[in-house]
Design a protein around this motif. Structure first.
Motif, mmCIF file in Angstrom:
data_model
loop_
_atom_site.group_PDB
_atom_site.id
_atom_site.type_symbol
_atom_site.label_atom_id
_atom_site.label_comp_id
_atom_site.label_asym_id
_atom_site.label_seq_id
_atom_site.Cartn_x
_atom_site.Cartn_y
_atom_site.Cartn_z
ATOM 1 N N ILE A 1 51.623 45.097 18.314
ATOM 2 C CA ILE A 1 51.977 46.504 18.099
ATOM 3 C C ILE A 1 53.475 46.589 17.835
ATOM 4 C CG2 ILE A 1 51.890 48.829 19.052
ATOM 5 C CD1 ILE A 1 49.706 47.875 20.950
ATOM 6 N N GLU A 2 53.835 47.068 16.646
ATOM 7 C CA GLU A 2 55.237 47.252 16.274
ATOM 8 C C GLU A 2 55.491 48.746 16.084
ATOM 9 O OE1 GLU A 2 55.542 45.130 12.667
ATOM 10 O OE2 GLU A 2 55.324 43.145 13.554
ATOM 11 N N ARG A 3 56.382 49.304 16.885
ATOM 12 C CA ARG A 3 56.705 50.721 16.770
ATOM 13 C C ARG A 3 58.116 50.888 16.213
ATOM 14 N NH1 ARG A 3 56.711 54.774 21.886
ATOM 15 N NH2 ARG A 3 58.615 53.593 22.339
ATOM 16 N N GLU B 1 61.783 46.854 35.293
ATOM 17 C CA GLU B 1 61.220 48.200 35.258
ATOM 18 C C GLU B 1 61.348 48.821 33.874
ATOM 19 O OE1 GLU B 1 63.272 47.037 37.438
ATOM 20 O OE2 GLU B 1 62.109 47.002 39.322
ATOM 21 N N PHE B 2 62.474 48.576 33.211
ATOM 22 C CA PHE B 2 62.666 49.129 31.871
ATOM 23 C C PHE B 2 61.675 48.522 30.885
ATOM 24 C CE2 PHE B 2 64.714 49.126 27.686
ATOM 25 C CZ PHE B 2 64.988 50.475 27.547
ATOM 26 N N ARG B 3 61.447 47.202 30.970
ATOM 27 C CA ARG B 3 60.489 46.555 30.086
ATOM 28 C C ARG B 3 59.082 47.109 30.315
ATOM 29 N NH1 ARG B 3 63.317 41.773 31.498
ATOM 30 N NH2 ARG B 3 61.618 41.211 32.943
ATOM 31 N N GLU B 4 58.710 47.294 31.571
ATOM 32 C CA GLU B 4 57.380 47.816 31.854
ATOM 33 C C GLU B 4 57.222 49.247 31.345
ATOM 34 O OE1 GLU B 4 56.866 47.362 36.025
ATOM 35 O OE2 GLU B 4 56.430 45.196 35.909
ATOM 36 N N ASP B 5 58.291 50.040 31.443
ATOM 37 C CA ASP B 5 58.227 51.408 30.927
ATOM 38 C C ASP B 5 58.053 51.407 29.405
ATOM 39 O OD1 ASP B 5 58.520 52.383 33.446
ATOM 40 O OD2 ASP B 5 60.694 52.740 33.277
ATOM 41 N N VAL C 1 58.312 45.755 19.990
ATOM 42 C CA VAL C 1 57.183 44.896 19.623
ATOM 43 C C VAL C 1 56.489 44.460 20.903
ATOM 44 C CG1 VAL C 1 56.439 42.846 18.388
ATOM 45 C CG2 VAL C 1 58.436 44.110 17.586
ATOM 46 N N VAL C 2 55.197 44.805 21.028
ATOM 47 C CA VAL C 2 54.427 44.537 22.232
ATOM 48 C C VAL C 2 53.123 43.858 21.844
ATOM 49 C CG1 VAL C 2 53.266 45.568 24.221
ATOM 50 C CG2 VAL C 2 55.442 46.513 23.426
ATOM 51 N N ALA C 3 52.680 42.877 22.664
ATOM 52 C CA ALA C 3 51.401 42.210 22.457
ATOM 53 C C ALA C 3 50.818 41.848 23.812
ATOM 54 C CB ALA C 3 51.557 40.970 21.589
ATOM 55 N N ASN C 4 49.671 42.423 24.143
ATOM 56 C CA ASN C 4 48.925 42.129 25.366
ATOM 57 C C ASN C 4 49.816 42.193 26.607
ATOM 58 O OD1 ASN C 4 46.752 41.522 26.971
ATOM 59 N ND2 ASN C 4 46.746 39.324 26.526
ATOM 60 N N ILE D 1 56.670 49.014 27.564
ATOM 61 C CA ILE D 1 55.322 48.529 27.253
ATOM 62 C C ILE D 1 54.300 49.633 27.486
ATOM 63 C CG2 ILE D 1 53.536 46.889 27.951
ATOM 64 C CD1 ILE D 1 55.791 44.914 28.646
ATOM 65 N N ALA D 2 54.406 50.321 28.603
ATOM 66 C CA ALA D 2 53.452 51.391 28.898
ATOM 67 C C ALA D 2 53.567 52.530 27.887
ATOM 68 C CB ALA D 2 53.691 51.913 30.321
ATOM 69 N N ASP D 3 54.787 52.864 27.520
ATOM 70 C CA ASP D 3 54.979 53.956 26.554
ATOM 71 C C ASP D 3 54.402 53.588 25.189
ATOM 72 O OD1 ASP D 3 56.206 56.546 25.747
ATOM 73 O OD2 ASP D 3 57.455 55.246 24.495
ATOM 74 N N VAL D 4 54.611 52.365 24.738
ATOM 75 C CA VAL D 4 54.087 51.931 23.437
ATOM 76 C C VAL D 4 52.567 51.917 23.447
ATOM 77 C CG1 VAL D 4 53.936 49.986 21.839
ATOM 78 C CG2 VAL D 4 56.150 50.638 22.792
ATOM 79 N N LYS D 5 51.958 51.403 24.518
ATOM 80 C CA LYS D 5 50.497 51.345 24.597
ATOM 81 C C LYS D 5 49.896 52.745 24.666
ATOM 82 C CE LYS D 5 48.611 48.211 27.177
ATOM 83 N NZ LYS D 5 48.244 47.372 28.345
ATOM 84 N N ARG D 6 50.521 53.644 25.410
ATOM 85 C CA ARG D 6 50.026 55.020 25.503
ATOM 86 C C ARG D 6 50.158 55.739 24.152
ATOM 87 N NH1 ARG D 6 52.625 56.031 29.582
ATOM 88 N NH2 ARG D 6 54.527 56.832 28.597
ATOM 89 N N ASP D 7 51.277 55.523 23.483
ATOM 90 C CA ASP D 7 51.490 56.132 22.176
ATOM 91 C C ASP D 7 50.493 55.592 21.156
ATOM 92 O OD1 ASP D 7 52.561 57.579 20.120
ATOM 93 O OD2 ASP D 7 54.402 56.418 19.942
ATOM 94 N N PHE D 8 50.228 54.293 21.206
ATOM 95 C CA PHE D 8 49.282 53.682 20.268
ATOM 96 C C PHE D 8 47.868 54.208 20.477
ATOM 97 C CE2 PHE D 8 46.382 49.977 19.472
ATOM 98 C CZ PHE D 8 46.405 50.075 18.085
ATOM 99 N N ALA D 9 47.432 54.353 21.725
ATOM 100 C CA ALA D 9 46.086 54.859 22.002
ATOM 101 C C ALA D 9 45.910 56.281 21.480
ATOM 102 C CB ALA D 9 45.816 54.806 23.510
#
Length: 620
Positions: free
Chosen positions: A244-246, A4-8, A261-264, A10-18
């Motif tokens: 994506i590196e934040r 759950e922490f990993r998914e949170d 660091v997130v990718a796809n 990933i979702a936060d990084v993708k939302r921030d990037f968009a």
């Protein structure tokens, strides 16, 4: 780390990037427009959606040639800015002898690292991005697989550096002035999935990655001529994913910061900021910003390209309309009564010399319409636009064409114009110097963090000698890098050489008798860039090199072939600069006294023979 922490994360990084993509979109549109105009695709425009669209012809005969002054302006500015390569040194932490010595060693380590990383080439590439898009970035990190291999698959590691285009940088606050003012920065780019597997050890599925690439754009020339130019257009990267590196700076709840660091949809890495690259041992974002011109209250800088685009469009329009007018004058415009001649034949063949033109009996013969002459307003507007290029870009005709504006211009006036051009560029040149200084500071801080093991560095010493220095992180007590030279555009080598020649003409480099010693002559020619000009100076360099080698030894012995004056000066310089202590300093002082005694002994016979010479002259 739970699922759950990993998914949170990933979702936060993708939302921030968009969100950051949308906030940065207007700036990216301007960068793409700048690059198109720089490459010559100047019949394009920016749409409200942020896309770059081509502008079509209004008529098939319309002249659409490109007279690219923007590329000449950028290349001239970059050529001048590439001469800005500051000399850097490490300032000691204190005046203690140990700190002074370690600061000198740190300067040598820094010079060796800059040579290995080819910092000059990095600055050249970064300046290209800053001149076209307004901003360029540098990434300074640590490569654990670089350097010498210590054991099987284990390397000592080394500093790595790369140029980052502005298209990859997404700040959290678009109105922050510097990298240090941002709380977090995202770097996003398309990376091959096999490379992600090699670096992070995790499998990432390929995804559709929109990137910017080059394609051919047929902009055309006129009636029959066409020209194909490159243009910047979106394309799709194959077998890759968006990495994506934040980077988040330290805070009260995260004292070491955060790197995600997130990718796809795959979390490749999560942890603290890896590098202690800030002041006083703080962790900071590992990016260095270099702007061409600073925009007040904005993270991204401005470029002379975006200022020159309206002038370039007007210049192309004036030149093309002028050529269209000249086409009408040379080819002519014919008035023909309807049905009086064969229109198809006349349209295909025109009126060639000796052609027999047959027209209907009783009809009005075809006639050429008087088009007058080319209006002088075209020439006036063309000259005004050329002057507008100079005012906006700060690049005059002297810099672009490498020739004087007037043949009657004096040397003083020409020098004043050159200095004015350099003054306009001095602001951009100062940003290059600041970027070079920050790169050096990051390099030293990373070596201080990771260079615990003993290392070897090849250092280019004076007189072309190369020495090996063994060092470790403990030898870097200070990372305070400062400039040892002024802005290179304000003090060029030619200006310094002219000043040296003027000082020589004024007699300020000579002794009381108006002569220059061999040491002074050697230094004078070396300052002019002719250190190895003739054999005498080569011999002087050999003497100086031998004396510097003796400085590193514990025993000193005079050679009968020594140039005692050069040796004594080199020893005194070492004594004052390196500040040796103890028995070594005492032995070196005694050695200097031996050289001076030899100088006095050589001068004594000349003085003793002088009265005898005067007496013989009087007797005669």
């Amino acid at each position: 780390m739970t699922r759950e922490f990993r998914e949170d994360i990933i979702a936060d990084v993708k939302r921030d990037f968009a969100a950051r993509v949308e906030a940065r979109r207007p700036y990216e549109t301007q960068w793409r427009l700048n690059m198109n105009f720089y490459m010559g695709n100047q019949y394009c425009t920016a749409l409200p959606t942020g896309e770059i669209a081509d502008v079509k012809r209004d008529y098939y005969w319309q002249e659409r040639e490109v007279f690219n002054h923007i590329s000449a302006i950028v290349e001239t500015r970059q050529a001048k800015l590439n001469t800005v390569r500051p000399s850097l040194t490490v300032r000691p932490f204190s005046s203690d002898d140990g700190d002074v010595k370690t600061a000198k060693n740190a300067t040598k380590i820094l010079n060796s690292a800059c040579d290995r990383l080819d910092v000059d080439a990095l600055l050249t590439d970064g300046t290209m991005w800053s001149e076209i898009c307004g901003t360029g970035f540098y990434y300074i990190g640590w490569d654990a697989r670089a350097g010498l291999e210590i054991s099987d698959g284990v390397f000592e590691g080394d500093v790595c550096a790369s140029v980052v285009p502005p298209f990859e940088i997404y700040p959290d606050n678009i109105f922050a002035q510097n990298v240090s003012d941002c709380r977090s920065i995202i770097r996003a780019r398309a990376v091959d999935v096999d490379e992600l597997k090699r670096v992070y050890g995790k499998t990432v599925q390929p995804e559709t990655s929109d990137v910017i690439g080059l394609s051919s754009a047929a902009v055309g020339g006129g009636l029959v001529a066409n020209s194909a130019l490159n243009k910047l257009a979106p394309t799709v990267a194959e077998h890759s994913a968006v990495l994506i590196e934040r980077y988040v700076v330290p805070s009260s709840d995260k004292p070491d910061g955060e790197l995600a660091v997130v990718a796809n949809g795959v979390l490749l890495h999560y942890g603290a900021l890896p590098y202690i690259n800030g002041v006083d041992g703080r962790r900071e974002i590992p990016f260095i910003k270099q702007a061409s011109l600073v925009n007040a209250g904005c993270f991204f800088g401005a470029s002379v390209v975006e200022r020159s685009i309206p002038v370039q469009r007007a210049y192309n329009a004036v030149k093309n309309r002028k050529h269209e007018f000249m086409n009408r004058l040379s080819m002519g415009v014919m008035a023909v009564e309807d049905g009086s001649v064969d229109i198809d034949n006349l349209e295909q063949e025109g009126i060639s010399p000796g052609k027999i033109l047959v027209y209907r009996q009783g009809a009005t013969p075809p006639r050429m319409v008087d088009m007058g002459s080319v209006p002088t307003a075209f020439d006036t507007e063309e000259a005004r636009l050329l002057n507008e290029f100079t005012k906006i870009s700060g690049v005059s005709e002297i810099m672009r064409s490498s020739e004087a504006v007037s043949a009657n211009m004096s040397g003083v006036a020409l020098q004043l114009l050159i200095e004015q051009d350099d003054t306009r560029l001095s602001l951009s040149a100062e940003y290059v110097r600041i970027a070079a200084r920050d790169i050096a500071r990051h390099i030293l801080r990373l070596y201080k963090q990771f260079g615990s093991d003993s290392r070897l560095a090849r250092i280019a010493g004076q007189n072309g000698q190369v020495e090996l220095v063994r060092w470790s992180a403990s030898d870097i007590s200070s990372d305070d890098v400062i400039f040892t030279t002024d802005n290179e555009l304000l003090s060029t080598p030619a200006m310094r050489q002219n000043m040296m020649i003027e000082l020589f003409k004024m007699g300020l480099l000579s002794d009381a008798e108006g002569k220059m010693s061999e040491t002074q002559k050697h230094r004078f020619l070396e300052a002019l860039g002719y250190g190895g000009w003739d054999s005498d100076i080569d011999l002087a360099q050999v003497h100086v090199s031998r004396a510097e080698t003796e400085n590193l030894k514990d025993a000193y012995k005079i050679n009968e072939f020594d140039d005692h004056e050069l040796h004594a000066d080199a020893h005194v310089k070492y004594l004052l600069s390196e500040c040796p202590t103890g028995k070594k300093a005492e032995r070196l002082k005694a050695h200097i006294k031996e050289h001076r005694a030899a100088i006095a002994l050589t001068a004594a016979p000349e003085q003793s023979t002088a009265p005898a010479a005067r007496q013989s002259t009087a007797t005669a």
